[in-house]
Write a protein that holds these residues in place. Structure first.
Motif, PDB file in Angstrom:
ATOM      1  N   ALA A  11       1.177  -0.836   0.455  1.00 36.10           N
ATOM      2  CA  ALA A  11      -0.292   0.286  -0.195  1.00 36.10           C
ATOM      3  C   ALA A  11       1.326   1.544  -0.394  1.00 36.10           C
ATOM      4  CB  ALA A  11      -0.466   0.317   1.325  1.00 36.10           C
ATOM      5  N   THR A  12       0.911   2.197  -1.037  1.00 33.83           N
ATOM      6  CA  THR A  12       0.823   4.041  -0.554  1.00 33.83           C
ATOM      7  C   THR A  12       1.043   3.906   1.056  1.00 33.83           C
ATOM      8  OG1 THR A  12       1.162   3.863  -2.960  1.00 33.83           O
ATOM      9  CG2 THR A  12       0.780   5.758  -1.872  1.00 33.83           C
ATOM     10  N   SER A  13       1.855   4.578   1.385  1.00 35.39           N
ATOM     11  CA  SER A  13       1.296   5.631   2.797  1.00 35.39           C
ATOM     12  C   SER A  13      -0.160   5.976   2.061  1.00 35.39           C
ATOM     13  CB  SER A  13       2.672   6.353   2.471  1.00 35.39           C
ATOM     14  OG  SER A  13       2.738   7.173   4.314  1.00 35.39           O
ATOM     15  N   GLY A  14      -1.124   6.679   3.420  1.00 38.38           N
ATOM     16  CA  GLY A  14      -2.010   7.829   3.284  1.00 38.38           C
ATOM     17  C   GLY A  14      -1.760   9.041   4.279  1.00 38.38           C
ATOM     18  N   ALA A  15      -0.538   9.435   4.584  1.00 39.51           N
ATOM     19  CA  ALA A  15      -0.106  10.733   4.707  1.00 39.51           C
ATOM     20  C   ALA A  15      -0.742  11.730   4.161  1.00 39.51           C
ATOM     21  CB  ALA A  15       1.435  10.558   5.253  1.00 39.51           C
ATOM     22  N   THR A  16      -0.914  12.643   4.980  1.00 40.72           N
ATOM     23  CA  THR A  16      -1.646  13.691   3.968  1.00 40.72           C
ATOM     24  C   THR A  16      -0.902  14.867   3.715  1.00 40.72           C
ATOM     25  OG1 THR A  16      -3.211  13.491   5.338  1.00 40.72           O
ATOM     26  CG2 THR A  16      -3.434  15.218   4.712  1.00 40.72           C
ATOM     27  N   VAL A  17       0.065  14.855   2.791  1.00 41.98           N
ATOM     28  CA  VAL A  17       0.331  15.810   2.198  1.00 41.98           C
ATOM     29  C   VAL A  17       0.042  16.250   1.113  1.00 41.98           C
ATOM     30  CG1 VAL A  17       3.150  16.110   0.985  1.00 41.98           C
ATOM     31  CG2 VAL A  17       2.425  14.087   2.180  1.00 41.98           C
ATOM     32  N   ASP A  18      -0.390  18.064   1.140  1.00 44.52           N
ATOM     33  CA  ASP A  18      -0.885  18.894   0.312  1.00 44.52           C
ATOM     34  C   ASP A  18      -0.713  18.279  -1.719  1.00 44.52           C
ATOM     35  OD1 ASP A  18      -2.443  19.702   2.281  1.00 44.52           O
ATOM     36  OD2 ASP A  18      -1.928  21.366   1.983  1.00 44.52           O
ATOM     37  N   TYR A  19      -1.498  18.505  -2.343  1.00 45.11           N
ATOM     38  CA  TYR A  19      -1.047  18.876  -3.331  1.00 45.11           C
ATOM     39  C   TYR A  19      -0.815  19.888  -4.210  1.00 45.11           C
ATOM     40  CZ  TYR A  19      -1.852  13.338  -4.666  1.00 45.11           C
ATOM     41  OH  TYR A  19      -1.239  12.373  -5.829  1.00 45.11           O
ATOM     42  N   PRO A  20       0.386  20.106  -5.150  1.00 45.11           N
ATOM     43  CA  PRO A  20       1.237  21.321  -5.103  1.00 45.11           C
ATOM     44  C   PRO A  20       0.298  21.665  -6.080  1.00 45.11           C
ATOM     45  CG  PRO A  20       3.112  19.602  -6.352  1.00 45.11           C
ATOM     46  CD  PRO A  20       1.600  18.628  -4.742  1.00 45.11           C
ATOM     47  N   ASP A  21      -0.397  20.812  -6.831  1.00 46.78           N
ATOM     48  CA  ASP A  21      -1.160  21.217  -8.271  1.00 46.78           C
ATOM     49  C   ASP A  21      -2.372  20.127  -8.219  1.00 46.78           C
ATOM     50  OD1 ASP A  21      -2.212  21.456 -10.936  1.00 46.78           O
ATOM     51  OD2 ASP A  21      -0.526  21.196 -12.188  1.00 46.78           O
ATOM     52  N   ASN A  22      -3.621  21.354  -8.628  1.00 47.63           N
ATOM     53  CA  ASN A  22      -4.718  20.731  -8.074  1.00 47.63           C
ATOM     54  C   ASN A  22      -5.736  20.102  -9.300  1.00 47.63           C
ATOM     55  OD1 ASN A  22      -6.885  20.978  -6.727  1.00 47.63           O
ATOM     56  ND2 ASN A  22      -8.692  22.498  -7.757  1.00 47.63           N
ATOM     57  N   THR A  23      -4.068  20.263 -10.663  1.00 50.37           N
ATOM     58  CA  THR A  23      -4.832  18.924 -11.494  1.00 50.37           C
ATOM     59  C   THR A  23      -4.152  17.959 -11.129  1.00 50.37           C
ATOM     60  OG1 THR A  23      -3.406  20.347 -13.202  1.00 50.37           O
ATOM     61  CG2 THR A  23      -5.530  21.168 -12.605  1.00 50.37           C
ATOM     62  N   VAL A 234     -19.385   0.892   8.187  1.00 47.92           N
ATOM     63  CA  VAL A 234     -19.082  -0.824   7.648  1.00 47.92           C
ATOM     64  C   VAL A 234     -17.071  -0.576   8.117  1.00 47.92           C
ATOM     65  CG1 VAL A 234     -17.987  -2.192   5.974  1.00 47.92           C
ATOM     66  CG2 VAL A 234     -20.465  -2.132   6.153  1.00 47.92           C
ATOM     67  N   ASP A 235     -16.772  -0.935   8.533  1.00 47.26           N
ATOM     68  CA  ASP A 235     -14.736  -1.087   8.537  1.00 47.26           C
ATOM     69  C   ASP A 235     -14.490  -2.168   7.753  1.00 47.26           C
ATOM     70  OD1 ASP A 235     -15.016   1.322  11.073  1.00 47.26           O
ATOM     71  OD2 ASP A 235     -15.836  -0.035  11.739  1.00 47.26           O
ATOM     72  N   MET A 236     -13.195  -1.292   6.790  1.00 47.38           N
ATOM     73  CA  MET A 236     -12.499  -2.303   5.889  1.00 47.38           C
ATOM     74  C   MET A 236     -11.352  -1.622   5.338  1.00 47.38           C
ATOM     75  SD  MET A 236     -14.668  -3.621   2.395  1.00 47.38           S
ATOM     76  CE  MET A 236     -13.193  -5.137   1.572  1.00 47.38           C
ATOM     77  N   GLU A 237     -10.506  -2.463   5.248  1.00 45.75           N
ATOM     78  CA  GLU A 237      -9.318  -2.250   4.351  1.00 45.75           C
ATOM     79  C   GLU A 237      -8.689  -3.090   4.098  1.00 45.75           C
ATOM     80  OE1 GLU A 237      -6.184  -1.881   7.281  1.00 45.75           O
ATOM     81  OE2 GLU A 237      -7.034  -0.645   8.872  1.00 45.75           O
ATOM     82  N   ILE A 238      -8.098  -2.554   3.298  1.00 43.33           N
ATOM     83  CA  ILE A 238      -7.751  -3.405   1.811  1.00 43.33           C
ATOM     84  C   ILE A 238      -6.461  -3.483   1.524  1.00 43.33           C
ATOM     85  CG2 ILE A 238      -7.426  -3.403  -0.883  1.00 43.33           C
ATOM     86  CD1 ILE A 238     -10.359  -3.156  -1.256  1.00 43.33           C
ATOM     87  N   ASP A 239      -5.521  -4.437   1.996  1.00 43.38           N
ATOM     88  CA  ASP A 239      -3.074  -4.289   2.301  1.00 43.38           C
ATOM     89  C   ASP A 239      -3.660  -3.261   3.155  1.00 43.38           C
ATOM     90  OD1 ASP A 239      -1.496  -4.760   2.007  1.00 43.38           O
ATOM     91  OD2 ASP A 239      -1.209  -3.799  -0.127  1.00 43.38           O
ATOM     92  N   GLY A 240      -3.975  -2.421   4.421  1.00 44.12           N
ATOM     93  CA  GLY A 240      -3.685  -1.908   4.777  1.00 44.12           C
ATOM     94  C   GLY A 240      -3.849  -0.260   4.102  1.00 44.12           C
ATOM     95  N   VAL A 241      -5.296   0.236   3.156  1.00 46.78           N
ATOM     96  CA  VAL A 241      -5.769   0.984   2.902  1.00 46.78           C
ATOM     97  C   VAL A 241      -7.002   1.046   3.376  1.00 46.78           C
ATOM     98  CG1 VAL A 241      -6.205   2.623   0.436  1.00 46.78           C
ATOM     99  CG2 VAL A 241      -4.485   1.297   1.121  1.00 46.78           C
TER     100      VAL A 241
END
Length: 271
Positions: A11-23, A234-241
């Motif tokens: 899984a890709t990290s779920g860290a909350t990092v702002d996207y620099p480009d809205n597109t 409903v609580d659910m995860e897929i591979d840590g996501v």
């Protein structure tokens, strides 16, 4: 239903990092025998998802924000956090009742909660619209129901990202605005991929009729589920996501091997 397999540790990290480009495009990841469209990774102000992108786009230049939100909806989290990042005031019109984590988070961001009884959505929306007009602020539509929200999601359908072997696209359908954008994006690029929408809230058909392609009924199978009441989770995860318990968590039971699961977003949760 065939067994769903996921690969541990991918899984890709779920860290909350702002996207620099809205597109900027969010990725599609392979997890065992399914793919995940990670629109839940788009982030602003510590909250994630495609609706956050839409709200950020809509609120440029606003001097203040109002919105209507049911007590357990992430709508209030999104709008209050965007207001905080933009440095403008915010008022959330919601129903009288016990404080929810979503309400507490909105207050923590500096938003003022305006409680109403009765707390019908129509009442909250009317009051929020009038409040915005009286103050010269921007009203952020309930459920992000505006045309540009559809366009923001539409642009996230990128042909080179779509796995050639994907059998279906699965998406949770709340307001229907994200599903409308996905359907338009698929049509834009003539991608013939079966779409399965899982209803997870109130009736989305009026908004789909208004915002989705005219042939949406031919393009998407809409599943009515016993969990379509929004207050159920409903609580659910897929591979840590972790999946949003009121949206993708309910749709996850319909996931099959070979599916592309479009993750719209996830509410902020204190840990």
């Amino acid at each position: 239903m065939a067994t769903l397999l996921v690969a541990a540790g991918s899984a890709t990290s779920g860290a909350t990092v702002d996207y620099p480009d809205n597109t900027a495009s969010t990725p599609i990841e392979r997890h065992g025998n399914v793919w995940l469209k990670r629109d839940d990774l788009y982030a602003r102000g510590g909250i994630r998802g495609g609706k956050v992108r839409s709200c950020w786009h809509l609120t440029k230049g606003a001097t203040g924000l109002t919105t209507a939100s049911v007590r357990i909806s992430p709508q209030q989290q999104i709008v209050s956090r965007i207001a905080r990042v933009r440095g403008i005031p915010c008022r959330i019109h919601t129903a009288i009742g016990a404080m929810t984590p979503e309400m507490a988070d909105a207050e923590k961001q500096g938003a003022e909660l305006v409680r109403h009884k009765p707390g019908y959505t129509s009442v909250l929306t009317h009051r929020a619209i009038k409040d915005a007009a009286d103050r010269g602020w921007l009203y952020v539509p309930f459920g992000m129901e505006f045309e540009r929200a559809v366009e923001c999601t539409r642009k996230q359908v990128i042909p080179k990202q779509i796995p050639p072997k994907a059998k279906r696209l699965l998406i949770a359908v709340g307001s229907g605005m994200s599903a409308a954008g996905v359907l338009w994006g698929l049509d834009d690029h003539k991608i013939d991929l079966s779409v399965v929408g899982v209803r997870v809230g109130s009736n989305p058909i009026p908004r789909l009729d208004k915002y989705a392609p005219p042939n949406w009924r031919d393009r998407m199978t809409l599943i009515e589920t016993e969990a379509n009441s929004y207050d159920k989770h409903v609580d659910m995860e897929i591979d840590g996501v972790r999946l949003d318990p009121h949206y993708e968590g309910k749709a996850g039971k319909y996931l099959q091997p070979g599916d592309l699961f479009w993750l719209i977003g996830i509410r902020h949760e204190e840990h």
